[in-house]
Design an enzyme around this catalytic site. Structure first.
Site, short mmCIF file in Angstrom:
data_model
loop_
_atom_site.label_atom_id
_atom_site.label_comp_id
_atom_site.label_asym_id
_atom_site.label_seq_id
_atom_site.Cartn_x
_atom_site.Cartn_y
_atom_site.Cartn_z
N TYR A 96 0.84 -1.20 0.00
CA TYR A 96 0.00 0.00 0.00
C TYR A 96 0.87 1.25 0.00
O TYR A 96 2.00 1.24 0.46
CB TYR A 96 -0.98 0.02 1.19
CG TYR A 96 -0.36 0.32 2.54
CD1 TYR A 96 -0.30 1.63 3.02
CD2 TYR A 96 0.14 -0.69 3.35
CE1 TYR A 96 0.25 1.91 4.27
CE2 TYR A 96 0.67 -0.42 4.59
CZ TYR A 96 0.73 0.89 5.05
OH TYR A 96 1.28 1.17 6.28
N CYS A 97 0.31 2.33 -0.55
CA CYS A 97 0.95 3.65 -0.51
C CYS A 97 -0.08 4.63 0.06
O CYS A 97 -0.94 4.22 0.85
CB CYS A 97 1.49 4.06 -1.88
SG CYS A 97 0.25 4.19 -3.19
N TRP A 98 0.01 5.88 -0.32
CA TRP A 98 -0.90 6.88 0.28
C TRP A 98 -2.34 6.65 -0.15
O TRP A 98 -3.25 6.66 0.67
CB TRP A 98 -0.44 8.28 -0.11
CG TRP A 98 -1.39 9.36 0.30
CD1 TRP A 98 -2.18 10.13 -0.50
CD2 TRP A 98 -1.68 9.78 1.65
NE1 TRP A 98 -2.93 11.00 0.24
CE2 TRP A 98 -2.65 10.81 1.57
CE3 TRP A 98 -1.23 9.37 2.91
CZ2 TRP A 98 -3.16 11.44 2.70
CZ3 TRP A 98 -1.75 10.01 4.04
CH2 TRP A 98 -2.70 11.03 3.92
N GLY A 101 -2.06 4.31 -5.49
CA GLY A 101 -1.79 4.75 -6.84
C GLY A 101 -0.47 4.28 -7.39
O GLY A 101 -0.12 3.09 -7.30
N TYR A 125 -3.29 3.86 2.18
CA TYR A 125 -3.34 4.20 3.60
C TYR A 125 -4.66 4.88 3.95
O TYR A 125 -5.19 4.70 5.05
CB TYR A 125 -2.16 5.10 3.96
CG TYR A 125 -2.30 5.76 5.32
CD1 TYR A 125 -2.00 5.06 6.49
CD2 TYR A 125 -2.74 7.08 5.44
CE1 TYR A 125 -2.15 5.65 7.73
CE2 TYR A 125 -2.89 7.67 6.67
CZ TYR A 125 -2.60 6.96 7.81
OH TYR A 125 -2.75 7.54 9.05
#
Length: 353
Positions: A96-98, A101, A125
């Site tokens: 996962y990232c922010w 994306g 996140y």
């Protein structure tokens, strides 16, 4: 090759199916908050992220994308040679990232090509954070609390630890918040976590409890240092039965001198705490306190602070609450033996609830 799996939820039951949770955000983002158990393997570090963002806004979107892609490729290659070197072929990573994306998809694409069955968290996140907020701000608290109350210096934190040793479920909010919950409660060399990180730690702790058994928690104010107790937990605490430890001020002063040894050793921190008192001391009183510090008479100083600030504040809180304690445990001292005896009494009372 199987397609990359996309998860719609960060629920613990769902994420438990994965062997490793990888947070590909920058170290600064990770430090503010992250999913429980996640490892930080950033595809852009803080400086790189700032540089690419600046170029994107001020110069050229194409140049920013090209530079960012180069950094991402270099960083993922580094992780493959180091952090992922011992991953088994069957390792299942969740990335996962922010916001689910470019960063998470870049990492997931390469890991999937290597052969690891990879998933990404849709929304990143932010999906996880929305779930934390929903559970701590909107839903009812999933556990039943019993409050351990008592004026400042009643050794409540130590007694909580003794209750845990006896097999009771306890929630140490001060430990989660990295603060002892008073104007003098900052911990030397330890910063408080962000509000988001505090809430993540708190929700993780709540989910580990058996909801059929009560959880003992110290009677705190809604604010612990600079961190606020989320509404779901605070509402549950406000209606919880309360057990009160009653100890004379002299015994509490002796205990505080031991428990706050780090503050006593730092005159600057003491002075800073004096300046934050809701009722500022007069110049004469402040000079008297400085005299006590110079003489090493910290028990008298602790007693004076309790008389002026802490004991009246606790009394006001109890009057406002209006509920009677289900039990009071009166003691004359707060030494180790007494703390152990109090823990036994509290354990017996809690077992009957």
């Amino acid at each position: 090759m199987q397609p990359i799996q996309v998860l719609e939820t960060a629920d613990a039951d769902t994420t438990a199916a994965f062997d490793v949770i990888v947070d590909v955000r920058s170290p600064g983002e990770f430090a503010e908050d992250h999913m429980p158990g996640a490892r930080n393997l950033p595809v852009l570090d803080d400086a790189q992220r700032a540089e690419v963002g600046t170029i994107y806004v001020q110069e050229s979107r194409f140049r920013a994308n090209r530079l960012g892609a180069a950094y991402v490729a270099e960083n993922i290659a580094h992780h493959l040679r180091t952090a992922m070197d011992d991953w088994a072929p069957t390792t299942r990573p969740l990335i996962y990232c922010w916001r689910g994306g470019n960063r998470s998809n870049a990492m997931a694409t390469i890991l999937q090509r290597v052969g690891w069955p990879t998933a990404v968290l849709h929304g990143g996140y932010r999906t996880y954070r929305r779930q934390v907020q929903d559970e701590l701000y909107e839903q009812a608290c999933p556990v039943r609390f019993v409050l351990l109350d008592g004026d400042t210096g009643s050794a409540k934190t130590e007694i909580l630890a003794r209750l845990a040793e006896r097999g009771l479920q306890v929630l140490d909010l001060e430990d989660l918040a990295g603060h002892r919950g008073s104007l003098f409660g900052g911990l030397a060399g330890r910063q408080q976590p962000s509000q988001k990180m505090f809430e993540s730690r708190l929700l993780t702790a709540l989910k580990a409890f058996d909801p059929s058994r009560p959880v003992v928690v110290e009677a705190e104010s809604s604010k612990i240092g600079d961190r606020m107790t989320p509404p779901a937990v605070w509402r549950a605490m406000q209606t919880a039965p309360r057990i009160e430890i009653v100890a004379p001020r002299a015994a509490r002063a002796r205990y505080l001198v031991s428990a706050y040894a780090d503050i006593i050793a730092d005159t600057d921190r003491l002075e800073a705490a004096f300046a934050r008192l809701p009722i500022p001391p007069s110049p004469a009183r402040l000079e008297a306190w400085r005299g006590l510090i110079g003489a090493g008479d910290f028990e008298t100083l602790a007693s004076a602070l309790m008389e002026l600030h802490y004991d009246p504040a606790y009394a006001r809180g109890r009057r406002k609450d209006g509920r009677q304690a289900i039990a009071q445990i009166a003691v004359d001292a707060l030494d180790q033996a007494t703390q152990s005896a109090v823990a036994d009494q509290v354990a017996g009372l809690v077992s009957g609830l």
